[in-house]
Write a protein that holds these residues in place. Structure first.
Motif, PDB file in Angstrom:
ATOM      1  N   ALA A 290      31.487  35.591  59.877  1.00  9.52           N
ATOM      2  CA  ALA A 290      30.788  35.284  61.127  1.00  9.52           C
ATOM      3  C   ALA A 290      31.656  35.854  62.242  1.00  9.52           C
ATOM      4  O   ALA A 290      32.858  35.573  62.297  1.00  9.52           O
ATOM      5  CB  ALA A 290      30.597  33.782  61.304  1.00  9.52           C
TER       6      ALA A 290
ATOM      7  N   GLY B  90      29.304  34.067  65.344  1.00  3.14           N
ATOM      8  CA  GLY B  90      30.059  32.849  65.616  1.00  3.14           C
ATOM      9  C   GLY B  90      31.555  33.096  65.477  1.00  3.14           C
ATOM     10  O   GLY B  90      31.956  34.056  64.808  1.00  3.14           O
ATOM     11  N   GLU B  91      32.353  32.437  66.083  1.00  2.84           N
ATOM     12  CA  GLU B  91      32.127  31.189  66.783  1.00  2.84           C
ATOM     13  C   GLU B  91      31.879  31.496  68.252  1.00  2.84           C
ATOM     14  O   GLU B  91      32.665  32.168  68.891  1.00  2.84           O
ATOM     15  CB  GLU B  91      33.330  30.267  66.609  1.00  2.84           C
TER      16      GLU B  91
ATOM     17  N   HIS C 195      38.744  28.924  59.824  1.00  3.29           N
ATOM     18  CA  HIS C 195      39.494  30.042  60.395  1.00  3.29           C
ATOM     19  C   HIS C 195      40.675  30.364  59.483  1.00  3.29           C
ATOM     20  O   HIS C 195      41.837  30.304  59.890  1.00  3.29           O
ATOM     21  CB  HIS C 195      39.991  29.694  61.794  1.00  3.29           C
TER      22      HIS C 195
ATOM     23  N   HIS D 166      32.396  26.486  58.222  1.00  8.09           N
ATOM     24  CA  HIS D 166      33.127  26.865  59.435  1.00  8.09           C
ATOM     25  C   HIS D 166      34.624  26.675  59.218  1.00  8.09           C
ATOM     26  O   HIS D 166      35.107  25.549  59.104  1.00  8.09           O
ATOM     27  CB  HIS D 166      32.680  26.006  60.625  1.00  8.09           C
TER      28      HIS D 166
ATOM     29  N   THR E  43      36.806  34.899  66.544  1.00  6.32           N
ATOM     30  CA  THR E  43      36.661  34.451  67.931  1.00  6.32           C
ATOM     31  C   THR E  43      37.051  35.531  68.941  1.00  6.32           C
ATOM     32  O   THR E  43      36.798  35.380  70.129  1.00  6.32           O
ATOM     33  CB  THR E  43      37.538  33.214  68.200  1.00  6.32           C
TER      34      THR E  43
ATOM     35  N   ASN F 100      35.074  32.277  60.647  1.00  5.66           N
ATOM     36  CA  ASN F 100      34.582  32.521  62.001  1.00  5.66           C
ATOM     37  C   ASN F 100      35.618  33.254  62.839  1.00  5.66           C
ATOM     38  O   ASN F 100      36.722  32.744  63.070  1.00  5.66           O
ATOM     39  CB  ASN F 100      34.258  31.191  62.688  1.00  5.66           C
TER      40      ASN F 100
ATOM     41  N   HIS G  18      28.625  23.478  65.340  1.00  4.15           N
ATOM     42  CA  HIS G  18      29.914  23.240  64.700  1.00  4.15           C
ATOM     43  C   HIS G  18      30.555  21.949  65.199  1.00  4.15           C
ATOM     44  O   HIS G  18      30.581  21.690  66.401  1.00  4.15           O
ATOM     45  CB  HIS G  18      30.818  24.446  64.986  1.00  4.15           C
TER      46      HIS G  18
END
Length: 251
Positions: free
Chosen positions: A57, A89-90, A8, A6, A36, A34, A148
């Motif tokens: 993701a 995700g996320e 970014h 996980h 968003t 991930n 997470h």
């Protein structure tokens, strides 16, 4: 090989994102990026198509709960068909700042889980001050995934594990006085944990005050090994095996 499950690492969050990705590649660290929102989902897809150590993701975060439209859901539905997407995700719930839009958060979370079921993808879930609601929503769906940066109790962790979820362990495990996470770690089997950084957020104690990077996952691994009285290489091997199994990674 280490799998940061996980983070970014894209320009919307880090200006030097591609330098960091290449550095991770040189050190045999795979990254699950991930998204968003619209912008980050697009960039994650682009990076996953460019770098062999990047896996996508995609999802809509709770911050979009009050603005999401059917067209937005349809867009994500199409994006999830991309061969580089390995999870939804996320996604999740966050009542830390407000519970006023709780119902719309839950509605968006449910819609993300329906997409995950449709595409047979695991989910990467954010839950902050909303653990019971998160559990109640997840148990209504046929999904597996990861929690997470899990910060809940050992008892709740065991309930999530029964649903087929793994506990994501990141930088906070190294923070002073984080006794709850340490206790949880010791009361569940290592076969149910994943390692992550949440870069550029949640740096380990040793890097507090600096932007987090995937390289700092080594501090997380070291702390887990110390707490469980295990070899660091065994932690790497087990958590990588866990990630490969959950996200159906073949490398």
């Amino acid at each position: 090989m280490i799998i940061d499950t996980h983070c970014h690492v894209y320009t919307g969050e880090m200006e030097n994102a591609e330098d960091i990705i290449r550095d991770a590649l040189d050190n045999d660290i795979h990254l699950i990026l991930n998204g968003t929102d619209f912008k980050s989902n697009n960039e994650v897809l682009e990076l996953a198509g460019k770098y062999e150590n990047v896996h996508a993701a995609l999802g809509y975060f709770y911050t979009m709960a009050d603005e999401i439209t059917d067209d937005d859901i349809s867009l994500l539905d199409r994006q999830l068909e991309n061969e580089n997407v390995i999870a939804v995700g996320e996604i999740g719930l966050d009542y830390y700042y407000t519970k006023e839009n709780k119902d719309s958060q839950i509605q968006l979370f449910e819609r993300m889980l329906v997409l995950a079921e449709k595409h047979d993808l695991p989910v990467i879930v954010h839950s902050r001050k909303a653990m019971q609601d998160t559990f109640d929503v997840l148990k209504r769906h046929d999904v597996v995934g990861s929690l997470h940066c899990y910060q809940g109790s050992s008892e709740m962790a065991k309930r999530f594990i029964e649903l087929g979820f793994y506990m994501g362990i990141g930088g906070p495990i190294t923070h002073k006085n984080n006794k709850k996470t340490t206790k949880m770690l010791k009361e569940i089997d290592v076969s149910h944990i994943l390692v992550e950084t949440d870069s550029p957020y949640l740096p380990p104690q040793e890097k507090r005050g600096e932007p987090n990077t995937p390289q700092n996952i080594l501090y997380v691994i070291r702390k887990i090994a110390e707490e469980l009285d295990m070899d660091e290489y065994d932690i790497i091997e087990i958590t990588s095996k866990n990630a490969k199994k959950l996200f159906k990674l073949n490398f």
